[in-house]
Design a protein around this motif. Sequence first.
Motif, PDB file in Angstrom:
ATOM      1  N   LEU A   1     149.011  47.762  40.441  1.00  0.00           N
ATOM      2  CA  LEU A   1     149.684  46.995  41.480  1.00  0.00           C
ATOM      3  C   LEU A   1     149.850  47.768  42.783  1.00  0.00           C
ATOM      4  N   ARG A   2     149.696  49.075  42.743  1.00  0.00           N
ATOM      5  CA  ARG A   2     149.849  49.874  43.960  1.00  0.00           C
ATOM      6  C   ARG A   2     148.538  50.008  44.717  1.00  0.00           C
ATOM      7  N   THR A   3     147.452  50.194  43.989  1.00  0.00           N
ATOM      8  CA  THR A   3     146.172  50.498  44.624  1.00  0.00           C
ATOM      9  C   THR A   3     145.145  49.384  44.518  1.00  0.00           C
ATOM     10  N   GLY A   4     145.366  48.453  43.572  1.00  0.00           N
ATOM     11  CA  GLY A   4     144.391  47.399  43.354  1.00  0.00           C
ATOM     12  C   GLY A   4     143.243  47.803  42.454  1.00  0.00           C
ATOM     13  N   VAL A   5     143.222  49.053  42.002  1.00  0.00           N
ATOM     14  CA  VAL A   5     142.142  49.543  41.138  1.00  0.00           C
ATOM     15  C   VAL A   5     142.234  48.897  39.763  1.00  0.00           C
ATOM     16  N   GLU A   6     141.085  48.456  39.229  1.00  0.00           N
ATOM     17  CA  GLU A   6     141.051  47.848  37.904  1.00  0.00           C
ATOM     18  C   GLU A   6     140.697  48.888  36.850  1.00  0.00           C
ATOM     19  N   HIS A   7     141.372  48.774  35.700  1.00  0.00           N
ATOM     20  CA  HIS A   7     141.124  49.684  34.584  1.00  0.00           C
ATOM     21  C   HIS A   7     140.389  48.934  33.483  1.00  0.00           C
ATOM     22  N   GLU A   8     139.478  49.638  32.825  1.00  0.00           N
ATOM     23  CA  GLU A   8     138.617  49.037  31.810  1.00  0.00           C
ATOM     24  C   GLU A   8     139.085  49.381  30.401  1.00  0.00           C
ATOM     25  N   PRO A   9     138.576  48.646  29.390  1.00  0.00           N
ATOM     26  CA  PRO A   9     138.941  48.935  27.995  1.00  0.00           C
ATOM     27  C   PRO A   9     138.623  50.384  27.630  1.00  0.00           C
ATOM     28  N   GLY A  10     139.493  50.972  26.808  1.00  0.00           N
ATOM     29  CA  GLY A  10     139.314  52.351  26.400  1.00  0.00           C
ATOM     30  C   GLY A  10     140.097  53.335  27.240  1.00  0.00           C
ATOM     31  N   THR A  11     140.697  52.848  28.304  1.00  0.00           N
ATOM     32  CA  THR A  11     141.521  53.725  29.147  1.00  0.00           C
ATOM     33  C   THR A  11     142.989  53.546  28.782  1.00  0.00           C
ATOM     34  N   ARG A  12     143.812  54.453  29.296  1.00  0.00           N
ATOM     35  CA  ARG A  12     145.254  54.351  29.108  1.00  0.00           C
ATOM     36  C   ARG A  12     145.876  53.966  30.439  1.00  0.00           C
ATOM     37  N   VAL A  13     146.797  53.006  30.409  1.00  0.00           N
ATOM     38  CA  VAL A  13     147.334  52.433  31.652  1.00  0.00           C
ATOM     39  C   VAL A  13     148.855  52.553  31.687  1.00  0.00           C
ATOM     40  N   GLN A  14     149.377  52.627  32.888  1.00  0.00           N
ATOM     41  CA  GLN A  14     150.819  52.649  33.086  1.00  0.00           C
ATOM     42  C   GLN A  14     151.312  51.204  33.167  1.00  0.00           C
ATOM     43  N   THR A  15     152.085  50.800  32.197  1.00  0.00           N
ATOM     44  CA  THR A  15     152.469  49.392  32.118  1.00  0.00           C
ATOM     45  C   THR A  15     153.452  48.974  33.205  1.00  0.00           C
ATOM     46  N   CYS A  16     154.189  49.927  33.775  1.00  0.00           N
ATOM     47  CA  CYS A  16     155.202  49.540  34.759  1.00  0.00           C
ATOM     48  C   CYS A  16     154.601  49.171  36.105  1.00  0.00           C
ATOM     49  N   ILE A  17     153.364  49.637  36.393  1.00  0.00           N
ATOM     50  CA  ILE A  17     152.759  49.329  37.685  1.00  0.00           C
ATOM     51  C   ILE A  17     151.365  48.727  37.511  1.00  0.00           C
ATOM     52  N   SER A  18     151.110  48.142  36.332  1.00  0.00           N
ATOM     53  CA  SER A  18     149.838  47.487  36.076  1.00  0.00           C
ATOM     54  C   SER A  18     150.085  46.042  35.661  1.00  0.00           C
ATOM     55  N   ALA A  19     149.159  45.166  36.045  1.00  0.00           N
ATOM     56  CA  ALA A  19     149.272  43.745  35.717  1.00  0.00           C
ATOM     57  C   ALA A  19     147.953  43.253  35.134  1.00  0.00           C
ATOM     58  N   ALA A  20     148.015  42.144  34.438  1.00  0.00           N
ATOM     59  CA  ALA A  20     146.815  41.581  33.815  1.00  0.00           C
ATOM     60  C   ALA A  20     145.840  41.108  34.882  1.00  0.00           C
ATOM     61  N   SER A  21     144.571  41.462  34.678  1.00  0.00           N
ATOM     62  CA  SER A  21     143.498  40.976  35.533  1.00  0.00           C
ATOM     63  C   SER A  21     142.563  40.172  34.625  1.00  0.00           C
ATOM     64  N   GLY A  22     143.045  39.024  34.199  1.00  0.00           N
ATOM     65  CA  GLY A  22     142.393  38.261  33.158  1.00  0.00           C
ATOM     66  C   GLY A  22     143.052  38.568  31.826  1.00  0.00           C
ATOM     67  N   ASP A  23     142.517  38.038  30.741  1.00  0.00           N
ATOM     68  CA  ASP A  23     143.080  38.281  29.420  1.00  0.00           C
ATOM     69  C   ASP A  23     142.873  39.739  29.005  1.00  0.00           C
ATOM     70  N   CYS A  24     143.875  40.302  28.307  1.00  0.00           N
ATOM     71  CA  CYS A  24     143.770  41.708  27.898  1.00  0.00           C
ATOM     72  C   CYS A  24     144.573  41.934  26.626  1.00  0.00           C
ATOM     73  N   VAL A  25     144.250  43.029  25.946  1.00  0.00           N
ATOM     74  CA  VAL A  25     144.930  43.426  24.720  1.00  0.00           C
ATOM     75  C   VAL A  25     145.415  44.869  24.869  1.00  0.00           C
ATOM     76  N   LEU A  26     146.692  45.082  24.621  1.00  0.00           N
ATOM     77  CA  LEU A  26     147.285  46.422  24.725  1.00  0.00           C
ATOM     78  C   LEU A  26     147.603  46.985  23.354  1.00  0.00           C
ATOM     79  N   ASP A  27     147.491  48.285  23.233  1.00  0.00           N
ATOM     80  CA  ASP A  27     147.850  48.976  21.994  1.00  0.00           C
ATOM     81  C   ASP A  27     149.366  49.231  22.006  1.00  0.00           C
ATOM     82  N   ALA A  28     150.116  48.161  21.910  1.00  0.00           N
ATOM     83  CA  ALA A  28     151.585  48.252  22.006  1.00  0.00           C
ATOM     84  C   ALA A  28     152.222  47.190  21.132  1.00  0.00           C
TER      85      ALA A  28
END
Length: 384
Positions: free
Chosen positions: A357-384
């Motif tokens: 949400l800060r930079t607009g950069v998209e993250h792909e499957p297999g990466t680790r993401v910060q949930t507090c500043i990331s939003a869904a860009s289409g359907d997604c599945v989290l290991d949570a």
Amino acid sequence: MAKNTIKTTAKVADTVRPTVAGATHHPGWHMLRTIAGRITTPLLPDDYLKLANPLWSARELRGKVVEVRRETVDSATLVIKPGWGFSFDYQAGQYVGIGLLVDGRWRWRSYSLTSVPEERLARSRGSRTITITVKAMPEGFLSTHLVGGVEPGTIVRLAAPQGNFVMPDPAPASVLFLTAGSGITPVISMLRTLARRGQLGDVVHVHSAPTESDVLFAEELSQLTNRHDGYKLTVRATRTEGRLDLARLAEVVPDWRERQTWACGPEAMLGSAERTWVAAGIADNLHLERFAAARTAVHGSGGTVEFARAGKTTTVDAATSLMDAGEAAGVQMPFGCRMGICQSCVVGLLKGHVRDLRTGVEHEPGTRVQTCISAASGDCVLDA
């Protein structure tokens, strides 16, 4: 690039047992707590400890609000007596996480410590306290509650002091503080500490507030000016004088380029300071403290978020963080600063894409993401 010593935190979710800070400082007490935890299983030692003292806990840092002092019409200083495990030898300028139970939910925020750190050998046992100074914000639920709704005796949860926006010891030969509004809170701890150490020498302080009556610690700042010849304070009332134009800073502080500078306040001021110092080629002289993470414009339509471990699914828009989505769905998400700084909320992205949400950069499957500043860009599945 300037040193962005951005505010982070060690806040701990109320379902997670935090590490007891300072355990190595008191190995005897820590050993007793560990033994108590083992011999009382499956009962928690807290069940027994709280009967003796509500500040004794084997699972978390706690504190008791002992006084609430009004500073201005919309701000107050909270005096807190920490319990077991709190380390008092923090650094001036650091912050602490505060957790308060409101309407059945633990709400966490980070606030700068306005008290003076204590040298370990100089502590007086039994009377040690810390202070935070909170300004009630229209959009800030917890800040409003802390300023107007907390009674002495209230038990709060604490996270250990953290942060890199600190004053070295000894202090630099010449210092500039640029503060605005509640951005003065980490700096007042620095000023108090410098005064106690006898290091309040060549210090220029430019502070902005809507009016003079809105200046936090106004009386104390005046006293510092009178008692220390090297401390020069300029207060700018922005409602009548307008905001400080850093392009004309030399009119207020002619030698600002030669000074080590600590700046804390609204994002617009900090962004301007960063550009000014970079343009002058002295970015390393600037130390910044930000209270929030800036976000980019929202694009896209969100999607369905699946929390694989929890077995829950929710549909969200493109502006809702994954953390907020999870909590709204009843998923206990790990969190820390909630500003994208501390990395406490990182989880694996199993499928789909999410956007920062800060930079607009998209993250792909297999990466680790910060949930507090990331939003869904289409359907997604989290290991949570």
